[in-house]
Scaffold this motif. Structure first.
Motif, PDB file in Angstrom:
ATOM      1  N   SER A 100     -60.675 -12.014  -9.724  1.00  0.00           N
ATOM      2  CA  SER A 100     -59.378 -11.410  -9.387  1.00  0.00           C
ATOM      3  C   SER A 100     -58.946 -11.709  -7.957  1.00  0.00           C
ATOM      4  O   SER A 100     -58.115 -10.988  -7.397  1.00  0.00           O
ATOM      5  CB  SER A 100     -59.414  -9.875  -9.595  1.00  0.00           C
ATOM      6  N   ASN A 101     -59.520 -12.749  -7.331  1.00  0.00           N
ATOM      7  CA  ASN A 101     -59.134 -13.124  -5.969  1.00  0.00           C
ATOM      8  C   ASN A 101     -58.017 -14.174  -6.020  1.00  0.00           C
ATOM      9  O   ASN A 101     -57.956 -15.002  -6.936  1.00  0.00           O
ATOM     10  CB  ASN A 101     -60.328 -13.671  -5.187  1.00  0.00           C
ATOM     11  N   GLU A 102     -57.141 -14.152  -4.973  1.00  0.00           N
ATOM     12  CA  GLU A 102     -56.077 -15.149  -4.840  1.00  0.00           C
ATOM     13  C   GLU A 102     -56.622 -16.331  -4.049  1.00  0.00           C
ATOM     14  O   GLU A 102     -56.816 -16.242  -2.852  1.00  0.00           O
ATOM     15  CB  GLU A 102     -54.873 -14.545  -4.098  1.00  0.00           C
ATOM     16  N   LEU A 103     -56.909 -17.428  -4.728  1.00  0.00           N
ATOM     17  CA  LEU A 103     -57.477 -18.602  -4.043  1.00  0.00           C
ATOM     18  C   LEU A 103     -57.225 -19.849  -4.899  1.00  0.00           C
ATOM     19  O   LEU A 103     -56.615 -19.794  -5.957  1.00  0.00           O
ATOM     20  CB  LEU A 103     -58.976 -18.367  -3.781  1.00  0.00           C
ATOM     21  N   GLN A 104     -57.739 -20.975  -4.346  1.00  0.00           N
ATOM     22  CA  GLN A 104     -57.597 -22.240  -5.055  1.00  0.00           C
ATOM     23  C   GLN A 104     -58.449 -22.202  -6.321  1.00  0.00           C
ATOM     24  O   GLN A 104     -59.640 -21.936  -6.269  1.00  0.00           O
ATOM     25  CB  GLN A 104     -58.044 -23.405  -4.170  1.00  0.00           C
ATOM     26  N   VAL A 105     -57.855 -22.473  -7.469  1.00  0.00           N
ATOM     27  CA  VAL A 105     -58.580 -22.434  -8.742  1.00  0.00           C
ATOM     28  C   VAL A 105     -59.121 -23.816  -9.052  1.00  0.00           C
ATOM     29  O   VAL A 105     -58.617 -24.827  -8.562  1.00  0.00           O
ATOM     30  CB  VAL A 105     -57.668 -21.940  -9.864  1.00  0.00           C
ATOM     31  N   ALA A 106     -60.168 -23.851  -9.891  1.00  0.00           N
ATOM     32  CA  ALA A 106     -60.832 -25.126 -10.218  1.00  0.00           C
ATOM     33  C   ALA A 106     -60.699 -25.498 -11.679  1.00  0.00           C
ATOM     34  O   ALA A 106     -60.960 -26.642 -12.047  1.00  0.00           O
ATOM     35  CB  ALA A 106     -62.315 -25.048  -9.837  1.00  0.00           C
ATOM     36  N   ALA A 107     -60.338 -24.545 -12.546  1.00  0.00           N
ATOM     37  CA  ALA A 107     -60.292 -24.845 -13.977  1.00  0.00           C
ATOM     38  C   ALA A 107     -59.330 -23.870 -14.656  1.00  0.00           C
ATOM     39  O   ALA A 107     -58.867 -22.892 -14.072  1.00  0.00           O
ATOM     40  CB  ALA A 107     -61.680 -24.749 -14.591  1.00  0.00           C
ATOM     41  N   PHE A 108     -59.044 -24.196 -15.941  1.00  0.00           N
ATOM     42  CA  PHE A 108     -58.184 -23.345 -16.764  1.00  0.00           C
ATOM     43  C   PHE A 108     -58.873 -23.157 -18.096  1.00  0.00           C
ATOM     44  O   PHE A 108     -59.259 -24.128 -18.756  1.00  0.00           O
ATOM     45  CB  PHE A 108     -56.816 -23.994 -16.980  1.00  0.00           C
ATOM     46  N   CYS A 109     -59.065 -21.881 -18.500  1.00  0.00           N
ATOM     47  CA  CYS A 109     -59.733 -21.572 -19.770  1.00  0.00           C
ATOM     48  C   CYS A 109     -58.652 -21.326 -20.816  1.00  0.00           C
ATOM     49  O   CYS A 109     -57.868 -20.380 -20.703  1.00  0.00           O
ATOM     50  CB  CYS A 109     -60.630 -20.338 -19.635  1.00  0.00           C
ATOM     51  N   PHE A 110     -58.620 -22.206 -21.840  1.00  0.00           N
ATOM     52  CA  PHE A 110     -57.623 -22.062 -22.890  1.00  0.00           C
ATOM     53  C   PHE A 110     -57.938 -20.896 -23.808  1.00  0.00           C
ATOM     54  O   PHE A 110     -57.044 -20.393 -24.491  1.00  0.00           O
ATOM     55  CB  PHE A 110     -57.522 -23.358 -23.713  1.00  0.00           C
ATOM     56  N   LYS A 111     -59.197 -20.455 -23.844  1.00  0.00           N
ATOM     57  CA  LYS A 111     -59.550 -19.321 -24.698  1.00  0.00           C
ATOM     58  C   LYS A 111     -59.131 -18.013 -24.034  1.00  0.00           C
ATOM     59  O   LYS A 111     -58.605 -17.098 -24.683  1.00  0.00           O
ATOM     60  CB  LYS A 111     -61.055 -19.328 -24.973  1.00  0.00           C
ATOM     61  N   CYS A 112     -59.376 -17.939 -22.708  1.00  0.00           N
ATOM     62  CA  CYS A 112     -58.942 -16.756 -21.962  1.00  0.00           C
ATOM     63  C   CYS A 112     -57.482 -16.873 -21.531  1.00  0.00           C
ATOM     64  O   CYS A 112     -56.879 -15.884 -21.101  1.00  0.00           O
ATOM     65  CB  CYS A 112     -59.808 -16.577 -20.705  1.00  0.00           C
ATOM     66  N   ARG A 113     -56.951 -18.146 -21.568  1.00  0.00           N
ATOM     67  CA  ARG A 113     -55.586 -18.441 -21.160  1.00  0.00           C
ATOM     68  C   ARG A 113     -55.331 -17.979 -19.728  1.00  0.00           C
ATOM     69  O   ARG A 113     -54.390 -17.245 -19.424  1.00  0.00           O
ATOM     70  CB  ARG A 113     -54.555 -17.825 -22.120  1.00  0.00           C
ATOM     71  N   GLY A 114     -56.245 -18.407 -18.768  1.00  0.00           N
ATOM     72  CA  GLY A 114     -56.093 -18.072 -17.370  1.00  0.00           C
ATOM     73  C   GLY A 114     -56.860 -19.023 -16.478  1.00  0.00           C
ATOM     74  O   GLY A 114     -57.730 -19.782 -16.928  1.00  0.00           O
ATOM     75  N   PHE A 115     -56.542 -19.005 -15.154  1.00  0.00           N
ATOM     76  CA  PHE A 115     -57.199 -19.868 -14.175  1.00  0.00           C
ATOM     77  C   PHE A 115     -58.487 -19.182 -13.680  1.00  0.00           C
ATOM     78  O   PHE A 115     -58.567 -17.946 -13.598  1.00  0.00           O
ATOM     79  CB  PHE A 115     -56.266 -20.125 -12.988  1.00  0.00           C
ATOM     80  N   ILE A 116     -59.485 -20.020 -13.284  1.00  0.00           N
ATOM     81  CA  ILE A 116     -60.742 -19.519 -12.707  1.00  0.00           C
ATOM     82  C   ILE A 116     -61.097 -20.374 -11.493  1.00  0.00           C
ATOM     83  O   ILE A 116     -60.798 -21.574 -11.463  1.00  0.00           O
ATOM     84  CB  ILE A 116     -61.888 -19.524 -13.742  1.00  0.00           C
ATOM     85  N   CYS A 117     -61.732 -19.713 -10.487  1.00  0.00           N
ATOM     86  CA  CYS A 117     -62.129 -20.446  -9.273  1.00  0.00           C
ATOM     87  C   CYS A 117     -63.398 -21.235  -9.539  1.00  0.00           C
ATOM     88  O   CYS A 117     -63.978 -21.157 -10.616  1.00  0.00           O
ATOM     89  CB  CYS A 117     -62.311 -19.459  -8.112  1.00  0.00           C
ATOM     90  N   ARG A 118     -63.800 -21.993  -8.528  1.00  0.00           N
ATOM     91  CA  ARG A 118     -64.962 -22.859  -8.708  1.00  0.00           C
ATOM     92  C   ARG A 118     -66.226 -22.056  -9.033  1.00  0.00           C
ATOM     93  O   ARG A 118     -66.988 -22.411  -9.922  1.00  0.00           O
ATOM     94  CB  ARG A 118     -65.156 -23.696  -7.444  1.00  0.00           C
ATOM     95  N   LYS A 119     -66.417 -20.962  -8.328  1.00  0.00           N
ATOM     96  CA  LYS A 119     -67.629 -20.161  -8.532  1.00  0.00           C
ATOM     97  C   LYS A 119     -67.620 -19.524  -9.912  1.00  0.00           C
ATOM     98  O   LYS A 119     -68.621 -19.561 -10.637  1.00  0.00           O
ATOM     99  CB  LYS A 119     -67.721 -19.092  -7.436  1.00  0.00           C
ATOM    100  N   CYS A 120     -66.514 -18.943 -10.264  1.00  0.00           N
ATOM    101  CA  CYS A 120     -66.417 -18.302 -11.584  1.00  0.00           C
ATOM    102  C   CYS A 120     -66.461 -19.350 -12.698  1.00  0.00           C
ATOM    103  O   CYS A 120     -66.839 -19.029 -13.840  1.00  0.00           O
ATOM    104  CB  CYS A 120     -65.141 -17.484 -11.681  1.00  0.00           C
TER     105      CYS A 120
END
Length: 726
Positions: A100-120
């Motif tokens: 839930s942090n505002e930062l640069q994302v690394a991927a997009f999950c089509f199942k969750c339909r949302g962006f995730i950061c590198r660590k997540c």
């Protein structure tokens, strides 16, 4: 087939109406796509048919409106990817769905339909709770490196939800419900129990095979579709050339006919001058003779001389006036013919221009159809190629059946050759009507007084005499007296080819010398009205059926033989001696009814046109009809069977109540010509002998309306003034 997404134009996935990225795209049967909100007004205002805004192809309106059209999931997925690509390119800061942090994302999950950061991202792939999400995660570096293909994008997508149980993923397809994605429970126990159920992979493979076959057939028509504009351009060019050539040809015909008019006018002016010169010459000769006579008898004949000079000059003045009047009428006639010719030229040019404009308009419509056809073709190829490149089974079973259906109509349209473009490249128009109808006037009879010597006239008789002509004896010889008349029936081959004549006074035949006779009448010639002689019991002819009472027209003469067209026999051939000349006279030519009745009895024949001029209780005065049969058992009073026009049937009447109109009844549409010059009152001048026209209406039994070509308008004339044109 592994087409990269970057190869597709971005505006390919824009709605043609709002020109923005598709939002809930709906797919029409023609494979054009529109946002649901954009196409909904078009669907709502339609009655039974919905017309595609792009290609204008019509399809049935679904019962549930715009929602009845399929949602294009493939396009929607690609649009999501394009939006994702734009977001990555802008390096926007996003909220990670993991921390839930505002930062640069690394991927997009089509199942969750949302962006995730590198660590997540790492946790998302390795966590037991989200391990099954790994196949549906898109690394944004793939987007930046442009390594993403339609096939890989399709594999990231999760299977669609069951249409009946949205919480479950679809596992199979119901073929009976238009390849509807459903779960196993729906297929075995609930609404789709008993329907045809297929596995998505198997069904997708089958649909791919069908569409590949259709694509192959369509690509075979690629040259026909793309080559059509060139054919259209060539036909259009041919039309323009044809219009120019046609106008040039008509202009040439016009100039030729104007030249004829000018030549005729020059001839008329020259003839007038010649006549005036001849009148002047005669006047001078008369005056000179009278002057010489006055000198001899000056004292006794002064009064007589003055009177004769006055009469001679008055006669010359009358002749000049007559020639001036005739020349004026001829000039008026030529002016009207020239005006008619100019109007005909204008009408011909107008006809050519009208045809050209109409054909050009049709070319424009065909060009628009061709443009729409190419657009549909390119759209279909692009859509199918895009779907096939995705390698997504669910997309295949959802889209490819409709595409297969659309491809059949598209293939038929692609095969269409438009053969009418060859006809559209031409223009036609009638030729300029000749201003003077050809005439076949017989050579005039030249009398003995027109020759300087008997030898010259004898030579003229030898050259022009033929069977059927009437001769008059000039010198008494061998029982033939001076003034006797006879008809030439043969030539004496053993006596210098002198004519053998049937002499009226003698009642027999005798040979006479050329030097002892003069030609009185030309006898039977081409165009003459004739019938078989009663004496010709067994006439020689090529065909049977020559009715001795039928009257026909001579169409050819070859020495002693002739060809005649009868009403009952169209090609009779026989000897000139077997036929006799028939003169068709009007009732007004006789002094009393008994004389005309005798003429009718001797002249009437089968096929002739007659009119009732004496009420006999069966028909009314003025009724017209055609003779069909004759009863000659009573020679004094023939019984004539006539098919009457007004009654529509046959009735028999006595010959004494009939008047002969002609060889057959003239009717509307017949082409006729003037038998002689017709003098018209007022400004119309004359209708020259031989001028042709067409009957446009029957006034009564005596008159009809004729549209004369030379006059350029219709006039009412008597039947006695015209004859059927051969």
């Amino acid at each position: 087939m592994a087409a990269q997404l970057v190869e597709l134009e971005e505006n390919f996935f824009n709605c043609p109406i709002c020109l923005d990225s598709f939002k809930d795209p709906k797919l029409l049967p023609c494979l054009h796509r529109y946002c649901r909100g954009c196409v909904k007004p078009e669907v709502d205002k339609s009655d039974d048919k919905v017309k595609c805004p792009l290609c204008k192809q019509e399809c049935d309106k679904p019962t549930d409106g715009v929602d009845g059209f399929k949602t294009d999931f493939h396009t929607r997925n690609v649009v999501e990817y394009i939006q994702l690509k734009k977001s990555v390119a802008a390096e926007e800061v996003r909220k990670c769905i993991g921390c839930s942090n505002e930062l640069q994302v690394a991927a997009f999950c089509f199942k969750c339909r949302g962006f995730i950061c590198r660590k997540c991202h790492e946790i998302h792939e390795n966590s037991g709770m989200t391990r099954d999400h790994k196949e549906h995660i898109l690394a944004l570096k793939d987007v930046k490196d442009k390594h993403l293909t339609l096939e890989k994008l399709g594999s990231l997508k999760e299977a669609p939800s069951c249409s009946e149980h949205p919480e479950k993923l679809a596992e199979i397809c119901c073929v009976d419900c238009d390849n509807l994605p459903i779960c196993v429970v729906c297929g075995q126990y609930e609404n789709h129990k008993g329907h045809t159920i297929r596995g998505v992979r198997e069904l997708a493979a089958e649909e791919r095979k069908k569409i590949e076959h259709s694509m192959k057939a369509l690509r075979e028509q690629d040259g026909n579709v793309r080559g059509f504009p060139a054919k259209l351009a060539e036909a259009r060019k041919s039309l323009e050339v044809n219009i120019t050539e046609t106008k040039a040809r008509i202009r040439s015909q016009y100039n030729k006919e104007v030249g004829k008019l000018n030549e005729k006018e020059r001839e008329s002016v020259g003839l007038l001058a010649k006549h005036k010169a001849e009148i002047d010459r005669k006047e001078r000769e008369v005056v000179a003779d009278l002057n010489r006579q006055r000198e001899r008898e000056l004292k006794t004949v002064n009064d007589k001389y003055d009177k004769c000079v006055s009469e001679a000059k008055a006669k010359a003045a009358d002749e000049r006036g007559g020639k001036d009047t005739a020349a004026s009428k001829t000039k008026d006639m030529l002016t009207k013919k020239r005006s008619y010719l100019e109007n005909e030229l204008s009408d011909s040019f107008s006809s050519v221009d009208h045809q050209g404009n109409t054909n050009m308009k049709t070319f424009g419509e065909l060009s628009d159809q061709s443009t729409h056809r190419i657009q549909r073709y390119d759209n279909f190829v692009a859509v199918v190629t895009s779907v096939l490149a995705s390698r997504d089974h669910w997309t295949d079973v959802s889209c490819l059946p409709d595409m297969n259906v659309s491809s059949k109509q598209l293939i038929e349209d692609a095969k269409k050759e438009f053969p009418e473009i060859a006809a559209l490249s031409k223009v036609t128009t009638k030729a300029i009507t000749p201003v003077f109808a050809p005439k076949a006037n017989p050579s005039p009879i030249i009398n003995r007084d027109d020759f300087k010597s008997d030898a010259d006239y004898e030579k003229y008789v030898k050259e022009h005499l033929r069977i059927g002509m009437t001769l008059r004896c000039r010198k008494a010889n061998q029982g033939v007296q001076e003034g006797d008349t006879g008809k030439v029936i043969e030539f004496d081959w053993w006596n210098n080819l002198n004519p053998i004549c049937q002499w009226q006074r003698l009642g027999g035949t005798l040979v006479v010398s050329y030097s002892d006779v003069e030609i009185v009448d030309q006898g039977i010639r081409v165009g003459s009205k004739v019938r078989l002689q009663r004496s010709a019991v067994n006439p020689s002819r090529d065909q049977e059926g020559g009715n001795p009472r039928s009257v026909g027209r001579v169409t050819a003469i070859n020495r002693k033989n002739c060809t005649v067209v009868f009403s009952t026999e169209k090609h009779w051939k026989g000897l000139l001696s077997e036929v006799e000349h028939v003169s068709l006279l009007r009732r007004s030519a006789f002094q009393d009814d008994s004389s005309y009745s005798a003429y009718v009895r001797d002249t009437i024949g089968v096929g002739m046109a007659v009119r009732c001029y004496k009420d006999d209780g069966v028909t009314k005065v003025g009724d017209t009809g055609t003779v069909t049969r004759m009863d000659e058992s009573d020679p004094g009073q023939l019984t004539i069977e006539v098919r009457w026009q007004r009654q529509g049937g046959t009735q028999s009447v006595k010959h004494s109540s009939l008047e002969i109109l002609g060889l057959r009844l003239l009717s509307v549409g017949d082409t006729v010509r003037a038998e002689h010059d017709i003098n018209l009152s007022g400004m119309f001048g004359i209708i020259p002998r031989g001028d042709t026209g067409k009957i446009t209406g029957i006034v009564d039994g005596r008159k009809c309306n004729v549209h004369f070509v030379g006059l350029g308008r219709a006039l009412t004339v008597f039947f006695s003034q015209i004859e059927l044109s051969s």
